[in-house]
Design an enzyme around this catalytic site. Structure first.
Site, PDB file in Angstrom:
ATOM      1  CD  GLU A 151      55.492 -20.734  54.229  1.00  0.00           C
ATOM      2  OE1 GLU A 151      56.598 -21.125  54.639  1.00  0.00           O
ATOM      3  OE2 GLU A 151      54.505 -20.625  54.971  1.00  0.00           O
ATOM      4  CD  GLU A 258      48.912 -22.217  55.698  1.00  0.00           C
ATOM      5  OE1 GLU A 258      49.508 -21.889  56.742  1.00  0.00           O
ATOM      6  OE2 GLU A 258      49.485 -22.746  54.735  1.00  0.00           O
TER       7      GLU A 258
END
Ligand code: HAH
Length: 353
Positions: A151, A258
């Protein structure tokens, strides 16, 4: 398998008796490993049985993150991550490591000296190097792929780099350094850049630019992780295909790292619970979930070869991180297995194709 008469096979297939038995990992054995994010408490009892039966890979949901695994400068908490890796080895499963460098769930001490002052670029890089060398080194040969940087790209604005403490203190090259340290510690491990909201046109393009730069500099990055925190309303098939193709055009492997399909409208920021959050989930949202999962797996299969793994984020709807994100205490039902650990009605559509 022994031959069975055709009429009997047909009857078994019709009643679903054969289809019921197919597991995720068997259905996808010729496509990609199917993984699941776990906590040590999932590794005994009925959840452990489900994990071993259905999945071919596991990922620690939290146990290898910077804060949990390295709570103090001179102390690592190896117990939980060791238990997860041992469980995988015992059951012949792969392990995906998550994650070596992330601005969230990083310990405070990482960025400050003994007097509380912010550390220099040199000190932070030295700490990052030590951390990555120790963690990757410990599991060398037992973790086949790592999320190295998580991220690093912001959702909004024009900048490519999220203004995290790593970025503010080191500069943009903290990313390539992290990959270099990881590669040195285990040259055989596949190294991934991992992010969410990768089907947003603007963010996809920024991540593409970041990865292109890394590739041009010969940084050892092998793949990109699309987190896949999606919902019954997004992404569309073409948005997903565009992301896979765009990143693959850089010569990178793509994994869904995910996966979950929320029954709520997707939001990427934490917020307070409101009156509207108390309303029951719209039946329409549940109705859409099977179709969304079907489309996702059809697209994953189409991309066999480029798409080298799919990992679900949690085991079942009994507990998922989405019960507390983005709204604390708002229940979500994002997975293939329900609150009683039973496959949902549409499960067969995912394993029978
Ligand atoms: C992920 N962030 C993290 O990679 C994972 O480590 C954590 O356990 C759960 C989710 C997702 C995320 C998001 O969807 C929106 C904003 C911030 C982070």
């Amino acid at each position: 398998m022994q031959k069975i008469p055709l009429f009997l096979a047909g009857w078994l297939a019709c009643t679903g008796a054969l289809a019921q038995q197919k597991s995720l990992k068997d259905a996808y054995v010729d496509y990609f490993p199917v993984g699941v994010a776990v906590a040590p408490r999932n590794l005994s009892g009925p959840e452990a049985e489900l994990i071993v039966k259905q999945f071919s890979s596991i990922t620690p949901e939290n146990a290898m993150k910077m804060g949990p695994i390295h709570p103090e400068p001179d102390r690592y908490a190896w117990e939980a991550p060791d238990a997860i890796v041992a469980f995988a080895q015992k059951n012949g499963m792969k392990v995906r490591g998550h994650t070596l460098c992330w601005h969230n769930q990083a310990p405070q001490w990482f960025f400050t000296d003994a007097s509380g002052k912010q550390v220099t670029r040199e000190v932070l890089l030295e700490r990052l190097k030590q951390h990555i060398t120790d963690v990757v080194g410990r599991y060398k040969g037992r973790i086949y792929a790592w999320d190295v940087v998580n991220e690093a790209v912001p959702d909004t604005g024009t900048g490519i780099y999220r203004p995290s403490r790593f970025y503010e203190i080191v500069g943009e090259d903290y990313i390539e350094k992290a990959f270099e340290y990881a590669h040195a510690a285990d040259p055989a491990a596949k190294l991934f850049y991992n992010d969410y909201n990768t089907e947003s046109r603007a963010k996809r393009e920024k991540i593409y630019q970041l990865l292109k730069k890394l590739k041009e500099k010969n940084v050892p990055v092998h793949g990109v992780g699309l987190q896949g925190h999606w919902s019954v309303y997004e992404p569309s098939e073409s948005e997903l295909q565009e992301s896979i193709s765009r990143f693959a055009s850089l010569g990178l492997a793509v994994q869904i790292t995910e996966l979950d399909v929320s029954v709520h409208v997707k939001e990427h920021g934490r917020r307070e619970r409101t009156e509207a959050d108390n309303a029951p989930v719209a039946p329409e949202a549940f109705a859409r979930q099977g179709g969304q999962y079907e489309m996702l797996f059809r697209t994953f299969r189409k991309n066999r070869g480029v798409l080298t793994g799919v990992t679900f984020w949690n085991v079942s709807d009994k507990t998922t991180w989405l019960d507390n994100f983005p709204v604390r205490g708002r229940k979500d039902y994002p997975l293939l297995f329900d609150e009683k650990l039973q496959p949902k009605a549409f499960f067969n559509k995912i394993v029978d194709f």
